[in-house]
Design an enzyme around this catalytic site. Structure first.
Site, PDB file in Angstrom:
ATOM      1  N   SER A 267     -18.687 -26.656  16.626  1.00 54.70           N
ATOM      2  CA  SER A 267     -17.908 -26.254  15.451  1.00 54.70           C
ATOM      3  C   SER A 267     -16.925 -27.377  15.145  1.00 54.70           C
ATOM      4  CB  SER A 267     -17.127 -24.971  15.759  1.00 54.70           C
ATOM      5  OG  SER A 267     -16.166 -25.219  16.766  1.00 54.70           O
ATOM      6  N   ASP A 268     -16.308 -27.330  13.970  1.00 56.89           N
ATOM      7  CA  ASP A 268     -15.246 -28.296  13.717  1.00 56.89           C
ATOM      8  C   ASP A 268     -13.955 -27.731  14.327  1.00 56.89           C
ATOM      9  OD1 ASP A 268     -13.818 -30.459  12.929  1.00 56.89           O
ATOM     10  OD2 ASP A 268     -14.433 -30.426  10.841  1.00 56.89           O
ATOM     11  N   TRP A 269     -12.960 -28.558  14.381  1.00 56.16           N
ATOM     12  CA  TRP A 269     -11.683 -28.246  15.051  1.00 56.16           C
ATOM     13  C   TRP A 269     -11.071 -26.956  14.479  1.00 56.16           C
ATOM     14  CZ3 TRP A 269      -8.983 -32.236  18.082  1.00 56.16           C
ATOM     15  CH2 TRP A 269      -7.714 -31.851  18.491  1.00 56.16           C
TER      16      TRP A 269
END
Ligand code: BGC
Length: 709
Positions: A267-269
């Protein structure tokens, strides 16, 4: 998906549920106490460590890498954790490490994938030597709104160009064998559609149509899969009613099942946590479940998997089989990276800024420069005695490294002024304070020519840095106008990471060179181009609007209705509707012609190909490179197709007066497209073809395609 080998299956069989969840957890552990870190590593709490302090780390000063510390942590993971699985260290090595290359947006302007591949090979070498196993690059987001600060990380507005550049970068980072000690895993991001952030506002919603999704957004990711990409990152955005970090039809169905891709998705941050902000999930536990069910294998930093997955399995709300599948994907990536055989890094400091890395950086920086306007004043004549080099970028260093640069050092950058003095020792280059002062005007007045180095700094673009007005920072237009009013011949060197309209430059400058953010070798490259040692050949990867209200404006748009241009209606009552500069445009110091464009046959039977052939001639008095571009237009179709689509390009270098015959193959592959359901079709009918030097090239030939014999 290939069935996992027995080594990975055995490993999985020996893991407890918390250890499995650990493999799906990427943490930023440096803010924890040494005792906590030791305990966490021993327990197998984290499968990956991200080497960053904040998500938009590129805009902040970051802690430098410490290979000894990373090796020590790895030793605990390998020797003391129950399953002994090595950590995978990830870092945003986006376009350079110690040697910094042009930002991807500028790399795209080179239209030179082989050189981009070489650059990424060097980046991988330097990063791997400092313990990095995995980079979060390339970014494959297609962008139509340059106000979005992350446009600088993108390869622009065209899916074919993005695919070519993205695959070159994957080949460069990963090589044939990503387990080699000088290669790293790549991560294609941000899956999918994040580049369409509404209004150019970062983190905003996106709403691509299914037609655009399948023909514009997804093709670069498909190409990356074909190039063997090891991982992908899901984005922050919502797309058509779902967060892309919990969108099973995109990640599980399309990417993993339909494309049969066996890599893993991170996932992104904080993007899993954002399911709550998007109001798709009520609790952190719901968010974790929705993301894992959608096929997001690893959770970047927000600890939602760590916090919630075990309870979800215990309560029967989540099947452990889904966790196992994700773990196998992560383990496979670690195997692919060679981590089970070679978990530690042997530091090799000599590799940083190796001469061959710098040489490629100079070459790519030169080829990323786009000459937008020139009345013949460039290249600089050797006869000039005194030239004023002015503006905020005349002596700048850090700014050239761009906004996503963690390990490049300002002291390694040669400023433009210094580089010019080295390049042209017989010219007296003078300067004045970078601020707009009377001294600056006096310097310009005393010179035969002024080189005005303007631009947007790295602190104004990149992640979470969008602008509302596509223009130079305040004051610079006024400064150009003031210099222009003097009547001293003026050349603009624009060091903005994106392509901005600069009305004062259009009005006063005799030449405009878009340099962008070219990395550590920026000054050297700019001086080589200004002096004429290198002839510019870069081409715009994005249409340049005349004014902000014209956005979105992109070359591969659909045909408008016939009322446009009927009578007085031209699109706007108050402004021109055409772009300032079209996609694919860029000038040279020499002139080229394309002659004898010939199509080998007017009819294309199914399964066969035809050839478009032409002779490229360098008509001028100096050698140079030209990027010959092939565009098609599907004459009539349902669903409708764009007015133009780039289907091929070749960058050709020619000596003065020389010519070369080029051939472009055309087959069903170039003529087909995806339906809004994602099915590939090629429709019979007429296709118009254009070969030329930018996206406005004339459609000169017609090809008839029949899908039956
Ligand atoms: C960005 C990603 C980046 C990640 C890790 C996020 O905020 O969107 O592109 O790779 O942070 O630093």
């Amino acid at each position: 998906m290939n069935s996992p080998d027995s080594f990975l299956q055995d490993l999985l069989a020996r893991m407890s549920l918390p250890e499995k969840i650990g493999q799906l957890t990427q943490a930023r552990i440096e803010d924890q106490s040494p005792e906590k870190i030791q305990a966490g590593l021993k327990a197998g709490r984290w499968g990956s460590r991200i080497l960053a302090q904040t998500n938009w780390a590129g805009n902040l000063k970051n802690k430098s890498l410490n290979v000894e510390e990373m090796n020590a942590q790895q030793k605990v993971a390998v020797e003391e954790s129950p399953a002994g699985i090595p950590l995978i260290f990830g870092r945003d090595v986006i376009y350079g490490h110690r040697t910094v290359y042009p930002i991807p947006h500028c790399q795209a302007a080179s239209f030179h994938p082989d050189l981009v591949e070489k650059a990424c090979t060097c980046v991988a070498r330097e990063a791997a030597a400092e313990g990095i196993h995995w980079t979060f690059s390339p970014m494959l987001d297609l962008v139509r709104d340059p106000r979005w600060g992350r446009v600088i990380e993108s390869y622009g507005e065209d899916p074919f160009l993005i695919s070519e550049m993205g695959c070159a970068s994957v080949r460069g980072f990963q090589g044939e064998d990503p387990s080699a000690p000088d290669r790293i895993l790549a991560c294609a991001k941000h899956f999918a559609g994040y580049g369409g952030s509404e209004g150019g506002r970062d983190y905003d919603s996106t709403d691509w149509s299914d037609d655009s999704l399948h023909n514009m957004i997804l093709p670069p990711f498909r190409a990356a899969v074909e190039a063997g990409i090891a991982s992908m990152m899901s984005g922050f955005n919502q797309l058509a009613g779902r967060s892309v970090s919990a969108s099973p039809h995109l990640t599980r169905d399309w990417l993993k099942t339909q494309l049969d891709w066996d890599g893993f998705i991170v996932s992104d941050w904080g993007s899993v946590n954002d399911l709550i902000a998007h109001r798709q999930a009520e609790t952190r536990s719901d968010a974790a479940r929705l993301a894992l069910e959608a096929g997001i294998d690893m959770d970047m930093v927000d600890a939602l998997y760590e916090e919630g997955l075990a309870a979800l399995v215990d309560s029967g709300e989540l099947s452990e089989a889904l966790i196992d599948e994700a773990v196998l994907r992560v383990l496979r990536a670690k195997q692919r990276a060679g981590l089970f055989e070679r978990p530690y890094t042997e530091p090799t400091p000599d590799l940083q800024r190796a001469p061959e890395h710098i040489a490629i950086a100079v070459e790519l920086a030169c080829q990323s420069i786009v000459l937008l306007k020139n009345d013949g004043i460039l290249p600089l004549a050797a006869t000039h005695k005194k030239i004023a080099v002015l503006g905020p970028y005349a002596e700048a260093r850090r700014q050239h490294l761009g906004s996503w640069c963690l390990d490049g050092r300002s002291e390694d950058v040669t400023p433009i002024l210094d580089a010019l003095r080295t390049q042209m020792p017989d010219v007296n280059f003078i300067t004045a304070n970078a601020a707009f002062t009377d001294e600056m005007i006096a310097a310009a007045r005393s010179a035969e020519l002024t080189l005005v180095c303007v631009g947007e700094s790295h602190v104004r673009n990149g992640e979470a840095k969008s602008i509302g007005e596509l223009a130079l920072p305040p004051g610079q237009e006024a400064f150009i106008s003031a210099l222009g009013a003097l009547g001293v011949p003026m050349v603009i060197i624009d060091c903005s990471g994106r392509y901005l309209p600069i009305p004062a430059a259009e009005q006063y400058a005799l030449a405009i060179l878009h340099a962008g953010s070219l990395g550590t070798e920026a000054g050297t490259a700019i001086a080589k181009v200004l002096s004429g040692e290198v002839n510019p050949s870069g081409k715009l990867p994005m249409t340049v609007p005349r004014f902000t209200g014209q956005i979105p404006i992109y070359y591969n748009r659909k045909s408008p209705g016939s009322a446009l241009n009927r009578g007085l209606f031209k699109g706007y009552e108050d402004k021109r509707v055409t772009p300032l500069y079209p996609f694919g445009f860029g000038k040279s110091y020499t002139e080229f012609s394309l002659e004898n464009i010939e199509l080998s046959a007017e009819h294309l039977p199914p399964g066969e190909s035809v050839t478009l052939r032409a002779t490229l001639r360098n008509l001028g008095g100096r050698s140079g490179a030209q990027v010959v571009q092939l565009y098609i237009q599907d004459a009539v179709s349902i669903p409708t197709r764009p007015m133009r689509e780039l289907k091929g390009f070749q960058r050709i270098e020619l000596e003065a007066g020389a010519s070369q015959t080029l051939t472009f193959e055309l087959s069903e592959k170039q003529l087909g497209f995806y339906t809004s359901k994602g099915e590939w079709i090629v429709q019979p009918g007429e296709f118009r073809l254009a070969l030329g030097f930018d996206s406005t090239a004339e459609l000169t030939h017609t090809l008839h395609y029949k899908n039956t014999l």
